[in-house]
Write a protein that holds these residues in place. Sequence first.
Motif, PDB file in Angstrom:
ATOM      1  N   GLU A 119      24.224  49.548  28.062  1.00 22.65           N
ATOM      2  CA  GLU A 119      25.145  48.454  28.408  1.00 22.65           C
ATOM      3  C   GLU A 119      26.550  48.733  27.873  1.00 22.65           C
ATOM      4  N   THR A 120      26.613  49.214  26.640  1.00 21.02           N
ATOM      5  CA  THR A 120      27.916  49.554  26.064  1.00 21.02           C
ATOM      6  C   THR A 120      28.556  50.695  26.852  1.00 21.02           C
ATOM      7  N   ALA A 121      27.739  51.697  27.212  1.00 19.20           N
ATOM      8  CA  ALA A 121      28.254  52.838  27.960  1.00 19.20           C
ATOM      9  C   ALA A 121      28.818  52.386  29.309  1.00 19.20           C
ATOM     10  N   LYS A 122      28.073  51.498  29.994  1.00 14.53           N
ATOM     11  CA  LYS A 122      28.540  51.020  31.313  1.00 14.53           C
ATOM     12  C   LYS A 122      29.821  50.211  31.166  1.00 14.53           C
ATOM     13  N   ALA A 123      29.881  49.396  30.113  1.00 14.07           N
ATOM     14  CA  ALA A 123      31.086  48.590  29.898  1.00 14.07           C
ATOM     15  C   ALA A 123      32.291  49.488  29.619  1.00 14.07           C
ATOM     16  N   LEU A 124      32.078  50.563  28.853  1.00 15.11           N
ATOM     17  CA  LEU A 124      33.158  51.524  28.599  1.00 15.11           C
ATOM     18  C   LEU A 124      33.615  52.163  29.909  1.00 15.11           C
ATOM     19  N   ALA A 125      32.627  52.570  30.714  1.00 20.54           N
ATOM     20  CA  ALA A 125      32.950  53.228  31.976  1.00 20.54           C
ATOM     21  C   ALA A 125      33.730  52.290  32.898  1.00 20.54           C
ATOM     22  N   GLU A 126      33.317  51.018  32.927  1.00 24.73           N
ATOM     23  CA  GLU A 126      34.014  50.046  33.785  1.00 24.73           C
ATOM     24  C   GLU A 126      35.447  49.839  33.337  1.00 24.73           C
ATOM     25  N   LEU A 127      35.624  49.773  32.022  1.00 21.54           N
ATOM     26  CA  LEU A 127      36.970  49.606  31.488  1.00 21.54           C
ATOM     27  C   LEU A 127      37.845  50.804  31.871  1.00 21.54           C
ATOM     28  N   LEU A 128      37.282  52.001  31.757  1.00 21.96           N
ATOM     29  CA  LEU A 128      38.031  53.202  32.128  1.00 21.96           C
ATOM     30  C   LEU A 128      38.353  53.203  33.617  1.00 21.96           C
ATOM     31  N   SER A 129      37.416  52.691  34.400  1.00 27.69           N
ATOM     32  CA  SER A 129      37.622  52.712  35.852  1.00 27.69           C
ATOM     33  C   SER A 129      38.778  51.798  36.261  1.00 27.69           C
ATOM     34  N   LEU A 130      39.045  50.778  35.443  1.00 30.33           N
ATOM     35  CA  LEU A 130      40.182  49.891  35.743  1.00 30.33           C
ATOM     36  C   LEU A 130      41.485  50.673  35.738  1.00 30.33           C
ATOM     37  N   GLU A 131      41.514  51.728  34.920  1.00 23.22           N
ATOM     38  CA  GLU A 131      42.699  52.588  34.882  1.00 23.22           C
ATOM     39  C   GLU A 131      42.464  53.867  35.674  1.00 23.22           C
ATOM     40  N   SER A 132      41.446  53.803  36.555  1.00 27.67           N
ATOM     41  CA  SER A 132      41.140  54.905  37.478  1.00 27.67           C
ATOM     42  C   SER A 132      40.696  56.191  36.788  1.00 27.67           C
ATOM     43  N   PHE A 133      40.056  56.042  35.653  1.00 26.38           N
ATOM     44  CA  PHE A 133      39.446  57.222  35.033  1.00 26.38           C
ATOM     45  C   PHE A 133      37.974  57.277  35.422  1.00 26.38           C
ATOM     46  N   ASP A 134      37.545  58.429  35.931  1.00 26.42           N
ATOM     47  CA  ASP A 134      36.125  58.619  36.218  1.00 26.42           C
ATOM     48  C   ASP A 134      35.380  58.961  34.934  1.00 26.42           C
ATOM     49  N   SER A 135      34.112  58.618  34.941  1.00 26.92           N
ATOM     50  CA  SER A 135      33.343  58.979  33.748  1.00 26.92           C
ATOM     51  C   SER A 135      31.900  59.286  34.102  1.00 26.92           C
ATOM     52  N   ILE A 136      31.261  60.008  33.208  1.00 25.95           N
ATOM     53  CA  ILE A 136      29.831  60.295  33.324  1.00 25.95           C
ATOM     54  C   ILE A 136      29.189  59.797  32.036  1.00 25.95           C
ATOM     55  N   ILE A 137      28.050  59.132  32.180  1.00 26.45           N
ATOM     56  CA  ILE A 137      27.369  58.590  30.998  1.00 26.45           C
ATOM     57  C   ILE A 137      26.140  59.428  30.684  1.00 26.45           C
ATOM     58  N   VAL A 138      26.012  59.837  29.431  1.00 31.99           N
ATOM     59  CA  VAL A 138      24.740  60.401  28.974  1.00 31.99           C
ATOM     60  C   VAL A 138      24.310  59.641  27.724  1.00 31.99           C
ATOM     61  N   GLU A 139      23.000  59.619  27.488  1.00 36.39           N
ATOM     62  CA  GLU A 139      22.487  58.734  26.443  1.00 36.39           C
ATOM     63  C   GLU A 139      22.243  59.410  25.104  1.00 36.39           C
ATOM     64  N   ASN A 140      22.311  60.729  25.082  1.00 37.58           N
ATOM     65  CA  ASN A 140      22.079  61.392  23.796  1.00 37.58           C
ATOM     66  C   ASN A 140      22.701  62.781  23.782  1.00 37.58           C
ATOM     67  N   GLY A 141      22.626  63.394  22.612  1.00 35.83           N
ATOM     68  CA  GLY A 141      23.255  64.690  22.402  1.00 35.83           C
ATOM     69  C   GLY A 141      22.693  65.788  23.290  1.00 35.83           C
ATOM     70  N   GLN A 142      21.355  65.801  23.466  1.00 40.32           N
ATOM     71  CA  GLN A 142      20.738  66.847  24.289  1.00 40.32           C
ATOM     72  C   GLN A 142      21.219  66.762  25.735  1.00 40.32           C
ATOM     73  N   GLU A 143      21.248  65.513  26.268  1.00 35.62           N
ATOM     74  CA  GLU A 143      21.731  65.336  27.650  1.00 35.62           C
ATOM     75  C   GLU A 143      23.184  65.776  27.777  1.00 35.62           C
ATOM     76  N   ALA A 144      23.955  65.478  26.719  1.00 33.69           N
ATOM     77  CA  ALA A 144      25.369  65.843  26.749  1.00 33.69           C
ATOM     78  C   ALA A 144      25.525  67.355  26.836  1.00 33.69           C
ATOM     79  N   MET A 145      24.755  68.080  26.001  1.00 35.35           N
ATOM     80  CA  MET A 145      24.850  69.543  26.027  1.00 35.35           C
ATOM     81  C   MET A 145      24.416  70.078  27.381  1.00 35.35           C
ATOM     82  N   ALA A 146      23.345  69.481  27.944  1.00 37.08           N
ATOM     83  CA  ALA A 146      22.859  69.919  29.258  1.00 37.08           C
ATOM     84  C   ALA A 146      23.956  69.732  30.311  1.00 37.08           C
ATOM     85  N   MET A 147      24.623  68.577  30.261  1.00 36.96           N
ATOM     86  CA  MET A 147      25.688  68.292  31.234  1.00 36.96           C
ATOM     87  C   MET A 147      26.847  69.278  31.065  1.00 36.96           C
TER      88      MET A 147
END
Lengths: 418, 123
Positions: free
Chosen positions: B18-46
């Motif tokens: 929920e926090t991640a989605k809220a961050l992404a939505e806030l960024l999108s208001l300023e037209s920044f795209d984002s990708i959400i991952v939930e942990n360190g392993q997923e982040a490294m994979a991405m």
Amino acid sequence: LSRAYKSKTSSPCLRAEASPDLSLTTNTAAVATRQERPGDEAFRLLVESVKDYAIFMLDPAGVVTTWNRGAERLKGYRPVEIIGKHFSTFYPDDEVAAGKPDRELEIASAEGRYEEEGWRVRKDGSLFWASVIITAVYDQDATLRGFAKVTRDLTERRRAEQERIELAHAQEAIRVRDEFLSIASHELRTPLNALLLHASALEILLRRVFANQADANGLFDKAVNIGKQGRRLEELIGKLLDVSRLSTGRLSVTPQLVDLVKILEDVIATYLPEAERSGCVVRLSAPPSVRGFWDPLRLGQVVTNLLSNALKFGRRNPIDIAVQVDGNTVQIAVRDRGIGIAPEEQLRIFQRFERGMSPASYGGLGLGLYIVERLAQAHGGSVRVESIVGEGSTFTVELPIVADAGERIANLSTVPEP
Amino acid sequence: MTHHDHQEIVLIVEDDVETAKALAELLSLESFDSIIVENGQEAMAMLRTGRRPCLILLDIMMPGMDGWELRDAVLSDPGLSTIPIVLVTADTAAFGKAATLSVPIIRKPVDAGQLLDEVRRFC
């Protein structure tokens, strides 16, 4: 010793009369009847002189036949008072009624010995915690001659043990509570963070959509207020977390070279809207700069807590914050002209969950000053209060000015080295 | 997110969805795209797929590989080590460490203005 044991059928009274000054290990009648070897006398004297252990003999029926000095000291009976009496005298009434003394002798004769710790009764009726060993004594023909009984007073040791156990329980209870507090505040914070982000986004969107509409100001205010109240809630939860960290010693203080006056100005600036709402003017009187090694975040927290208290209790009167350098220390005094604190409350308010006022009249958890004091102490400083009911309060934080970071960081910081 | 005003993308590493989605939505208001991952392993994979974010917004308290460990992993990978990282945390204990390492850090609850300023700085 044979005669002593054979006499078990004789009346205890007669036995006591027959040997009126028995402060000896062995029955004098028995000693008198046979040739004493040199070792016997030495052994008798040894047992007799032992003061820390009650060492005495029982006949096969459990009647006391000898009594050493340790027994006298431990249980309070002189030899004439106890020799010839049944040893159940030493047990609490309920255990006698339950047949415990006899059972112990049965076990000792069946298994050779009986050992236990338990309550025993002194002559004066008081109880002591005893370590008891009963050993069955047999003659060459394997006939039971009686029992040797060795008793130690472990009351002190038991008390110390009980205290240790109680202390451990208390510490565990505190640890569990603080762990709960820590988990609860983390869990409560998580949705609140998302909520506050949504509130910010809402405000941005509203301002964008209703950019040129004067009548939309009310909408913006609503979004702003959601954020404001959410932040208040967040601050309270943060305090709970800090308190749990303070009490488990996990709160880190990381000093760095900072300007205390700059930190004060920053904090006051963030409190200007709140000051306006509470009708208080906040005035700062300070030198242009006071530099030293402090944790800027913690210092900010100290000032924040004092200032928010002053605003809460300040009754719309001016609040003065004064910074004064005195040699190697700096004093930060926050003075309000509000309701004041009664003398009997002035120590209590620094304790956890304590408040000068009833929760009904003023909000808050009663953690602010506790945190202030602990953080001041973590910096090697202190906090004190002077107050007159109805006239206001002055909280003064005194901190050492440390010019060199090295040692202080090593001592106070719990942040691991990178 | 489907905004394309910025070429680049922000990687949000945050275990609370929920926090991640809220961050992404806030960024999108300023037209920044984002990708959400939930942990360190997923982040490294991405990160190893080759898509390079302009910024990693990194939560510290995460189960498994935490924010500091992910930062170490990113820094020790020559292909990734220059990606800017901004820490986002409610853990006040992290502030001292972040200061000594000169890592930018945003305190939770996130101030929208501060967040957007940081993102604009890098993206």
